[in-house]
Design a protein around this motif. Sequence first.
Motif, PDB file in Angstrom:
ATOM      1  N   PRO A 279     -37.484  16.383  57.347  1.00  0.00           N
ATOM      2  CA  PRO A 279     -38.534  15.470  56.864  1.00  0.00           C
ATOM      3  C   PRO A 279     -38.468  15.297  55.349  1.00  0.00           C
ATOM      4  N   GLN A 280     -38.739  14.089  54.885  1.00  0.00           N
ATOM      5  CA  GLN A 280     -38.599  13.778  53.455  1.00  0.00           C
ATOM      6  C   GLN A 280     -39.610  14.503  52.582  1.00  0.00           C
ATOM      7  N   HIS A 281     -40.873  14.510  52.998  1.00  0.00           N
ATOM      8  CA  HIS A 281     -41.932  14.990  52.110  1.00  0.00           C
ATOM      9  C   HIS A 281     -42.525  16.334  52.534  1.00  0.00           C
ATOM     10  N   THR A 282     -42.083  16.876  53.654  1.00  0.00           N
ATOM     11  CA  THR A 282     -42.603  18.173  54.102  1.00  0.00           C
ATOM     12  C   THR A 282     -41.435  19.124  54.372  1.00  0.00           C
ATOM     13  N   VAL A 284     -40.610  21.917  53.041  1.00  0.00           N
ATOM     14  CA  VAL A 284     -39.959  22.298  51.785  1.00  0.00           C
ATOM     15  C   VAL A 284     -39.227  23.631  51.932  1.00  0.00           C
ATOM     16  N   LYS A 287     -35.933  23.184  53.772  1.00  0.00           N
ATOM     17  CA  LYS A 287     -34.915  22.518  52.943  1.00  0.00           C
ATOM     18  C   LYS A 287     -34.381  23.445  51.855  1.00  0.00           C
ATOM     19  N   HIS A 312     -34.072  18.958  41.205  1.00  0.00           N
ATOM     20  CA  HIS A 312     -35.107  18.408  42.080  1.00  0.00           C
ATOM     21  C   HIS A 312     -36.354  19.284  42.002  1.00  0.00           C
ATOM     22  N   SER A 313     -37.518  18.651  41.882  1.00  0.00           N
ATOM     23  CA  SER A 313     -38.767  19.394  41.639  1.00  0.00           C
ATOM     24  C   SER A 313     -39.057  20.450  42.707  1.00  0.00           C
ATOM     25  N   SER A 314     -38.784  20.140  43.970  1.00  0.00           N
ATOM     26  CA  SER A 314     -39.089  21.088  45.046  1.00  0.00           C
ATOM     27  C   SER A 314     -38.048  22.199  45.156  1.00  0.00           C
TER      28      SER A 314
END
Length: 328
Positions: A279-282, A284, A287, A312-314
């Motif tokens: 998933p792009q936004h969850t 984390v 990933k 990358h921030s995350s």
Amino acid sequence: MGLGGVSDVEMKDADSPVEVDPAEQKKDADLAAIEEIREHTRQIEKAVHNKEQRFILRVLRALPNTRRRLNGNVLRKLITGYFTHSVQEKDALLAYVEESTESDTPTTVRMRSNKTSSTPLLTEVDTYIHLLVLLRLLDTNKCQEAVQCSTILMNKVASQNRRTIDLIAAKSYYYHSRAYELTNQLNQIRGFLHARLRTATLRNDFEGQAVLINSLLRNYLHYHLYDQADKLVSKSVFPELASNNEWARHFYYLGRIKAIQLEYSAAHKHLLQAIRKAPQHTAVGFKQTVQKLAVVVELLLGDIPERQIFRHSSMRRALIPYFQLTQG
């Protein structure tokens, strides 16, 4: 002086904020959560009657949000409201739910009409509510109770041969495996997972197949049984119609297997596919885990990972030690 006094009182009343009773606020939030879950059960019933899985898929996509709103008050009212046909089943589920925190007499929320209150619940609705209880046990770290609760849930699922339950069953397999993992008993359910995988394959239950294959791979990797994991991959076909989340997990497990087998090029390819499917936004944490292994594999290939990965921030904080490795 009299006028001034009146004026002061009026100004104070106008400026003072309205006090909100925390207990009332919580009660309102609980009622909103109950209403949301009631709507989910209606969607499940609609899916069963129309044989349209997309309605159940919609309910399961909302599960993370629903999960955050669960508590003892909500679950007790749901169970009491829905399990009107069987005192035994109601009491069995209530045994896994913490006591209500409401000081006053809890209000009874009517979930079923008088006409249907004595008939058994739809299997899909029954399984969904049972799954919510299991999630609450996992979230409150009651792992032993979660194992017992998930075993009962699996007995319910395994006794059914209905295509409309497949998606809820697949989600239940994942949390059943999770409950056993948290109590370090994963090896005990391997036979059960294999049996369910055979059944799911025969029934063309694609999501069930995907979840069960991934659960078995996780099971083997947990005990460092890489040869058995590789054998499972070679003897099973991961369904093309599986969800992106399951594909992401599958590619990650393949990457781990190939990395241990020193097939670094194949491992790196699978890990990049896992990142793309995630998933792009969850997710984390997932990933970050995949990216860490991807960096190590790339270094073992003799390549230097691109700098933008570490910016990358995350990823920035989690990958600091790996960034330092690239500078060594």
